[in-house]
Design an enzyme around this catalytic site. Structure first.
Site, PDB file in Angstrom:
ATOM      1  CE  LYS A  53     -24.812 -58.347 -34.999  1.00 39.55           C
ATOM      2  NZ  LYS A  53     -23.694 -58.627 -34.087  1.00 39.55           N
ATOM      3  CD  GLN A  97     -20.622 -56.602 -33.570  1.00 36.09           C
ATOM      4  OE1 GLN A  97     -21.778 -56.794 -33.179  1.00 36.09           O
ATOM      5  NE2 GLN A  97     -20.089 -57.319 -34.537  1.00 36.09           N
ATOM      6  CG  ASP A 120     -23.647 -62.066 -29.215  1.00 38.21           C
ATOM      7  OD1 ASP A 120     -24.131 -62.342 -30.320  1.00 38.21           O
ATOM      8  OD2 ASP A 120     -22.948 -61.056 -28.993  1.00 38.21           O
TER       9      ASP A 120
HETATM   10  N1  GUN Z   1     -18.657 -60.122 -34.345  1.00 39.95           N
HETATM   11  C1  GUN Z   1     -18.869 -60.913 -35.423  1.00 39.95           C
HETATM   12  N2  GUN Z   1     -19.969 -61.681 -35.246  1.00 39.95           N
HETATM   13  C2  GUN Z   1     -20.465 -61.360 -34.022  1.00 39.95           C
HETATM   14  C3  GUN Z   1     -21.604 -61.816 -33.279  1.00 39.95           C
HETATM   15  O1  GUN Z   1     -22.379 -62.673 -33.700  1.00 39.95           O
HETATM   16  N3  GUN Z   1     -21.769 -61.216 -32.053  1.00 39.95           N
HETATM   17  C4  GUN Z   1     -20.909 -60.285 -31.557  1.00 39.95           C
HETATM   18  N4  GUN Z   1     -21.156 -59.778 -30.353  1.00 39.95           N
HETATM   19  N5  GUN Z   1     -19.849 -59.851 -32.230  1.00 39.95           N
HETATM   20  C5  GUN Z   1     -19.632 -60.376 -33.457  1.00 39.95           C
END
Ligand code: GUN
Length: 290
Positions: A53, A97, A120
């Site tokens: 990311k 996350q 998110d």
């Molecule tokens: N863990 C796996 N996919 C995601 C996501 O799209 N956002 C977040 N915050 N954690 C994740």
């Protein structure tokens, strides 16, 4: 013949569009959008996701800040960082996350994020609005899948979609979005999960299968109808001596040739998820500055 739905290629196209918008922001001498990421602990998949990311932000010209808290940080420590990002006018949107360690109450964490910065789309305000067909931040993976289907001109309306996995991150939001009364939606959705007996019974009837269970090679060719559209969200890191590779939920060899469309792993849903997170951050930056 199976057509591969190339997420890498589509993400490049969307990246160019977003880069142009960022150039416009720069030309107007405005601050470039800024994504915050809170990561707690050393889960190897989370580290990989977070690094990709951050790399995506760099590629596209977005600013990013990572707050990496040590393993066994308390809920209070994470909440403190969330409050800091909620208040920081230089952070346009941020994510925590997931998954978090077992001693952390994930609901408390998600509830404490300012919905206006929740890129998110996990906060109940955004999730509820999404469910009610209102404007909101939508979870990036679900948005990425819809965009991948839409841009490849795959008709969803009237089809039977079977989703495997009911996580709040993927299964639940995509099952809501696929059934919305919208051009991109309007399908009949069956949401299957770990307590569904005989999942095969459902997948064999599906026109579209979206699998997000994290079990490598789970979906075999014999479990699908000929000509079905298969979206693989699973990505498991497989260690092979000193090397590793990624494998999806789909048993590629038996599904390839039977499905009409198939997303590869890697290079399918993953890059679409990352680019949608960036898109949500750009939207947050433009909206929160109005
Ligand atoms: N863990 C796996 N996919 C995601 C996501 O799209 N956002 C977040 N915050 N954690 C994740």
């Amino acid at each position: 013949m199976t057509k591969i739905l190339n997420g890498d290629k589509l993400a490049i196209k969307i990246r160019k569009e977003i880069s142009k918008e960022i150039e416009n922001i720069k030309k107007k001498k405005k601050r470039i959008p800024h994504l915050g990421i809170i990561l707690s602990g050393t889960n190897s998949s989370s580290l990989t996701y977070v690094n990709s990311k951050i790399k995506e932000c760099k590629n596209i010209g977005l600013q990013s800040t990572l707050v990496h808290l040590p393993e066994y940080s308390s809920e209070h420590d994470i909440l403190k960082e969330i409050q800091r990002m909620n208040k920081d006018p230089l952070i346009d949107g941020f994510i925590v996350q997931l998954p978090l360690q077992k001693h952390i109450n994930q609901n408390n964490i998600i509830l404490s994020i300012n919905p206006k910065k929740d890129v998110d789309g996990f906060h109940p305000e955004n999730f509820g609005k999404m469910s009610l067909n209102m404007k909101a931040f939508f979870p990036a993976t679900a948005l990425g899948i819809l965009t991948l289907l839409e841009k490849n001109k795959i008709k969803i309306s009237g089809k039977h979609t079977v989703v495997i996995g009911r996580s709040n991150i993927v299964g639940r939001p995509i099952s809501i979005l696929m059934s919305r009364r919208k051009d991109i939606g309007n399908s009949t959705v069956t949401l299957t999960h770990s307590s569904t007996p005989n999942i095969e019974y459902y997948t064999k009837q599906a026109d579209i299968i979206i699998t997000a269970v994290g079990i490598p090679g789970f979906l075999k060719g014999e479990m699908i109808k000929k000509g079905s559209i298969v979206v693989d969200v699973g990505i498991t890191r497989i260690q092979n001596g000193k090397k590793f590779y990624f494998k999806g939920d789909v048993d590629f060899n038996s599904v390839y040739g039977k499905a009409s469309y198939l997303t590869p792993v890697p290079g399918g849903v993953g890059p679409m998820t990352r680019i949608m997170l960036i898109k949500n951050t750009l939207i947050a930056a433009l909206k929160n500055r109005e």
